[in-house]
Design a protein around this motif. Sequence first.
Motif, PDB file in Angstrom:
ATOM      1  N   SER A 195       0.840  -1.201   0.000  1.00  0.00           N
ATOM      2  CA  SER A 195       0.000   0.000   0.000  1.00  0.00           C
ATOM      3  C   SER A 195       0.872   1.247   0.000  1.00  0.00           C
ATOM      4  O   SER A 195       0.542   2.257  -0.609  1.00  0.00           O
ATOM      5  N   ARG A 196       1.978   1.173   0.720  1.00  0.00           N
ATOM      6  CA  ARG A 196       2.940   2.267   0.789  1.00  0.00           C
ATOM      7  C   ARG A 196       4.269   1.700   1.278  1.00  0.00           C
ATOM      8  O   ARG A 196       4.301   0.670   1.929  1.00  0.00           O
ATOM      9  N   TRP A 197       5.344   2.397   0.961  1.00  0.00           N
ATOM     10  CA  TRP A 197       6.666   1.985   1.432  1.00  0.00           C
ATOM     11  C   TRP A 197       7.543   3.222   1.538  1.00  0.00           C
ATOM     12  O   TRP A 197       7.226   4.270   0.992  1.00  0.00           O
ATOM     13  N   GLY A 198       8.637   3.084   2.268  1.00  0.00           N
ATOM     14  CA  GLY A 198       9.548   4.206   2.410  1.00  0.00           C
ATOM     15  C   GLY A 198      10.796   3.802   3.162  1.00  0.00           C
ATOM     16  O   GLY A 198      11.041   2.616   3.404  1.00  0.00           O
ATOM     17  N   THR A 199      11.574   4.811   3.525  1.00  0.00           N
ATOM     18  CA  THR A 199      12.841   4.595   4.212  1.00  0.00           C
ATOM     19  C   THR A 199      12.915   5.497   5.427  1.00  0.00           C
ATOM     20  O   THR A 199      12.533   6.663   5.354  1.00  0.00           O
ATOM     21  N   ASP A 200      13.361   4.944   6.541  1.00  0.00           N
ATOM     22  CA  ASP A 200      13.629   5.716   7.746  1.00  0.00           C
ATOM     23  C   ASP A 200      15.113   5.586   8.061  1.00  0.00           C
ATOM     24  O   ASP A 200      15.666   4.483   8.000  1.00  0.00           O
ATOM     25  N   LEU A 201      15.737   6.718   8.389  1.00  0.00           N
ATOM     26  CA  LEU A 201      17.141   6.692   8.780  1.00  0.00           C
ATOM     27  C   LEU A 201      17.211   6.817  10.283  1.00  0.00           C
ATOM     28  O   LEU A 201      16.612   7.721  10.865  1.00  0.00           O
ATOM     29  N   GLY A 202      17.900   5.856  10.893  1.00  0.00           N
ATOM     30  CA  GLY A 202      18.038   5.861  12.350  1.00  0.00           C
ATOM     31  C   GLY A 202      19.385   6.435  12.719  1.00  0.00           C
ATOM     32  O   GLY A 202      20.037   7.086  11.903  1.00  0.00           O
TER      33      GLY A 202
END
Length: 154
Positions: A111-118
């Motif tokens: 449905s949706r996707w993305g990237t998170d930077l920790g």
Amino acid sequence: MNQETSLVATLPSTPRGARAARALTVAQLAERKLPFEDAAQVVAELAANAVTHGRVRGRDFRLVLHLAQGPTLRIEVSDTRREFEPAAACGAPDPEAESGRGLVLVSALASRWGTDLGPTPLKTVWAEMDLASPISSDRGFHDPVDQYPVPHDA
């Protein structure tokens, strides 16, 4: 949103680790009698990217599955190669390329996707899937023969 973490696994950044991520996803969803085919494909693509582009010798990647009401599945695959952030937009891959279609597939199935930077060097690529309303089995693809009218005298 009521959310349950159903799996957290640290796996080796190897092809075997990517296959294990897929197998663990299938086992978790099948145990809950939820559809797993599309989720398994998304995990396979994200894990393959973590192993191929996010691999740092001696460091593993992490797979996390979250289930929420609906049911909605959130898949998170984390690696330690922050500098290899996936493109935000998935365009059509070069037809001659032997790779580069994984995120296009993820985009089509999720449905949706993305990237998170920790915290440096962590990068998490995530995808969310609505397991209650699966995409139609034809996924929008049609046999090109269907576009031509059938002759009436046949």
